[in-house]
Design a protein around this motif. Structure first.
Motif, mmCIF file in Angstrom:
data_model
loop_
_atom_site.group_PDB
_atom_site.id
_atom_site.type_symbol
_atom_site.label_atom_id
_atom_site.label_comp_id
_atom_site.label_asym_id
_atom_site.label_seq_id
_atom_site.Cartn_x
_atom_site.Cartn_y
_atom_site.Cartn_z
ATOM 1 N N PRO A 22 -37.412 -46.004 -8.674
ATOM 2 C CA PRO A 22 -36.435 -45.521 -7.700
ATOM 3 C C PRO A 22 -36.571 -44.026 -7.428
ATOM 4 C CG PRO A 22 -35.420 -45.644 -9.860
ATOM 5 C CD PRO A 22 -36.822 -46.154 -10.030
ATOM 6 N N GLN A 344 -34.774 -49.952 -18.439
ATOM 7 C CA GLN A 344 -33.696 -49.102 -17.940
ATOM 8 C C GLN A 344 -33.127 -49.629 -16.628
ATOM 9 O OE1 GLN A 344 -32.368 -46.494 -19.588
ATOM 10 N NE2 GLN A 344 -33.765 -46.776 -21.286
ATOM 11 N N LYS A 345 -34.004 -50.127 -15.758
ATOM 12 C CA LYS A 345 -33.535 -50.676 -14.481
ATOM 13 C C LYS A 345 -32.700 -51.930 -14.703
ATOM 14 C CE LYS A 345 -35.990 -50.924 -10.810
ATOM 15 N NZ LYS A 345 -37.061 -51.287 -9.874
ATOM 16 N N ASN A 346 -33.188 -52.824 -15.549
ATOM 17 C CA ASN A 346 -32.493 -54.095 -15.767
ATOM 18 C C ASN A 346 -31.170 -53.915 -16.507
ATOM 19 O OD1 ASN A 346 -34.562 -55.503 -14.517
ATOM 20 N ND2 ASN A 346 -35.683 -55.847 -16.423
ATOM 21 N N LEU A 350 -30.098 -46.485 -15.769
ATOM 22 C CA LEU A 350 -30.564 -45.431 -14.866
ATOM 23 C C LEU A 350 -29.518 -45.064 -13.823
ATOM 24 C CD1 LEU A 350 -34.318 -46.240 -14.067
ATOM 25 C CD2 LEU A 350 -33.420 -44.413 -15.488
ATOM 26 N N ARG A 351 -28.322 -45.612 -13.963
ATOM 27 C CA ARG A 351 -27.290 -45.442 -12.938
ATOM 28 C C ARG A 351 -27.000 -43.968 -12.646
ATOM 29 N NH1 ARG A 351 -23.841 -48.097 -15.375
ATOM 30 N NH2 ARG A 351 -24.488 -50.138 -14.616
ATOM 31 N N GLU A 354 -30.902 -42.534 -11.046
ATOM 32 C CA GLU A 354 -31.487 -42.986 -9.792
ATOM 33 C C GLU A 354 -30.524 -42.779 -8.625
ATOM 34 O OE1 GLU A 354 -32.051 -47.213 -9.360
ATOM 35 O OE2 GLU A 354 -30.368 -47.656 -10.695
ATOM 36 N N LYS A 356 -29.109 -44.863 -5.992
ATOM 37 C CA LYS A 356 -28.960 -46.271 -5.636
ATOM 38 C C LYS A 356 -28.096 -46.380 -4.390
ATOM 39 C CE LYS A 356 -28.222 -50.789 -7.742
ATOM 40 N NZ LYS A 356 -27.887 -51.513 -8.995
#
Length: 454
Positions: A22, A344-346, A350-351, A354, A356
């Motif tokens: 991301p 980290q994504k799953n 990373l909130r 990244e 988003k």
């Protein structure tokens, strides 16, 4: 070097085409800074942020030429990475760091650059580390050639000063240049003074520029002091970074002992090893001056790790052990980076790192806005209005209700720039309206934390 370029393309492609790495929040901050500078504003005076002055200049040029283009950030980073890899490898060859003329350090270094996906963007840390590497090269020349001339001594300081103007934590390399120059490279007193003069020249020139722009106090406070006394942005936990770097650090330690046990080295090679050890100590120390907790802040460790890990593949003669270690490094290091990103994504960790972009963020698309808080995805399809880019730094002004000069300046800025949407995640604007009731004539509340221009 064609093979090195191919490795870079293949390993990077997995991050962006397979794992869909991301955009990160710092990238968006850099883009917004570049966009605002390209609109005729000045860093620190009209953009409240702690991005380095030379880094901000690079983002300004990128926006002027390419606009808000994330791919260009990756492309330019690739060029800078290739330069670092080629320079380090040629440095080791030129000054006989190893007996063989080999491209092993280049291969090792390009793999290390894929330890984390955020190494592959044109960050201030990457740009600043490039000049630290150049300074290291000048120290190597002093060590090997024992030059009496002053050109390389001056360049050691100049490159160090330029690095500091790109990325503040690299200021820690000033004592490195002093210690390494005197203890290892044998600087005389005159050379030491010349190096210090060279170091402070870029910083003084930046200060003069902001003095002419009537922004010297802002430059000094926002770049040199502010982020050392406010909370840092904890995008990635310290233990996550330790997990990422555990394997290459262990291999570097093993490489150090391989070089010490299995190879007799020359006096010049011994001095180079001392330089790299001192370099590594100061590189680790620079992490504690960072303003954002992220893996890319650790990118400065790569040249030292490259030197020690390369010794494994150059000096180790046991074929089976060499094959095992080659697999562990050349496959294991990128795999650690890929696995870490996927996990980290799953897991949603990373909130806070990244960008988003979701349905709620579309309210600001195509508008000039201000976000007061950590969710800056609202900026992805919008532009920054007012100078308050860095919310933590901006709070010192927006929440300084007892300073009438600050309050007058804030009101004047909102009156002049008039953001079309204000996202008030920390109730900073809500409290500001109570202090400056005239702002209520400009904005009406719409939703929990959204203010719209009347």
């Amino acid at each position: 070097m064609i093979g090195i370029l191919l490795i870079l393309v293949v390993l990077s492609s997995i991050y962006y085409w397979v794992l869909k790495a991301p955009m990160i929040q710092p990238e968006l901050i850099w883009m917004l800074a570049g966009e605002r500078l390209a609109s005729g504003f000045h860093m620190y005076k009209d953009v409240v942020d702690d991005t380095g002055p030379l880094s901000a200049g690079v983002y300004w040029i990128i926006h002027l030429v390419f606009g808000k283009n994330l791919f260009i950030y990756k492309f330019i980073a690739g060029i800078v990475i290739l330069f670092q890899v080629a320079y380090i490898n040629s440095l080791f060859i030129q000054y006989k760091s190893f007996e063989e003329n080999t491209y092993i350090p280049a291969a090792v270094m390009i793999v290390l650059f894929h330890l984390s996906f955020d190494f592959l963007t044109i960050s201030p840390a990457l740009m600043g580390s490039t000049f630290i590497v150049l300074a290291l090269g000048q120290l190597f020349s002093q060590t090997v050639l024992q030059k009496e001339g002053s050109d390389s001594v001056l360049l050691v300081g100049v490159f160090g000063g330029i690095a500091t103007c790109f990325h503040f934590p690299l200021v820690i390399f000033l004592p490195f240049l002093i210690v390494a120059g005197i203890a290892v490279s044998g600087f005389s007193f005159n050379q030491f003074v010349l190096s210090l003069i060279g170091y402070f020249l870029p910083i003084v020139f930046c200060g003069l520029y902001y003095f002419w722009m009537d922004a010297l106090p802002e430059f000094i406070f926002e770049y040199f002091f502010a982020t050392r006394i406010i909370d840092i942005y904890s995008h990635v936990g310290f233990m996550d970074v330790v997990v990422l770097f555990a394997l290459p650090i262990l291999l570097a330690l093993f490489g150090y002992f391989v070089g010490a046990w299995f190879k007799l080295i020359t006096v010049n090679q011994q001095k180079q090893r001392q330089l790299i050890v001192i370099f590594l100590v100061f590189a680790i120390s620079s992490i504690f001056l960072t303003n954002r907790s992220t893996p890319y802040q650790w990118i400065i460790l790569i040249p030292a790790l490259t030197y020690f890990i390369s010794q494994i593949f150059i000096y180790l003669t046991h074929a089976k052990a060499l094959n095992v270690l080659a697999v562990v490094f050349f496959i294991g290091v990128p795999l650690v980076g890929y696995s870490w990103l996927a996990y980290q994504k799953n897991s949603g960790n990373l909130r806070s790192y990244e960008v988003k972009y979701q349905e709620k963020h579309k309210i600001t698309a195509g508008k000039r806005i201000l976000v007061l808080g950590d969710d800056i995805a609202y900026y992805k399809e919008a532009s920054l209005a007012t100078s308050y880019l860095n919310s933590k730094l901006s709070n010192r002004i927006l929440k300084d209700f007892d300073d009438f000069a600050d309050m007058a300046s804030v009101y004047q800025e909102f009156l002049t720039e008039r953001p079309e949407v204000i996202i008030d995640q920390e109730s900073a604007f809500e409290n500001l309206i109570k202090r400056i009731p005239l702002l209520e004539n400009l904005y009406q509340k719409s939703g929990e934390d959204v203010y719209l221009l009347r």
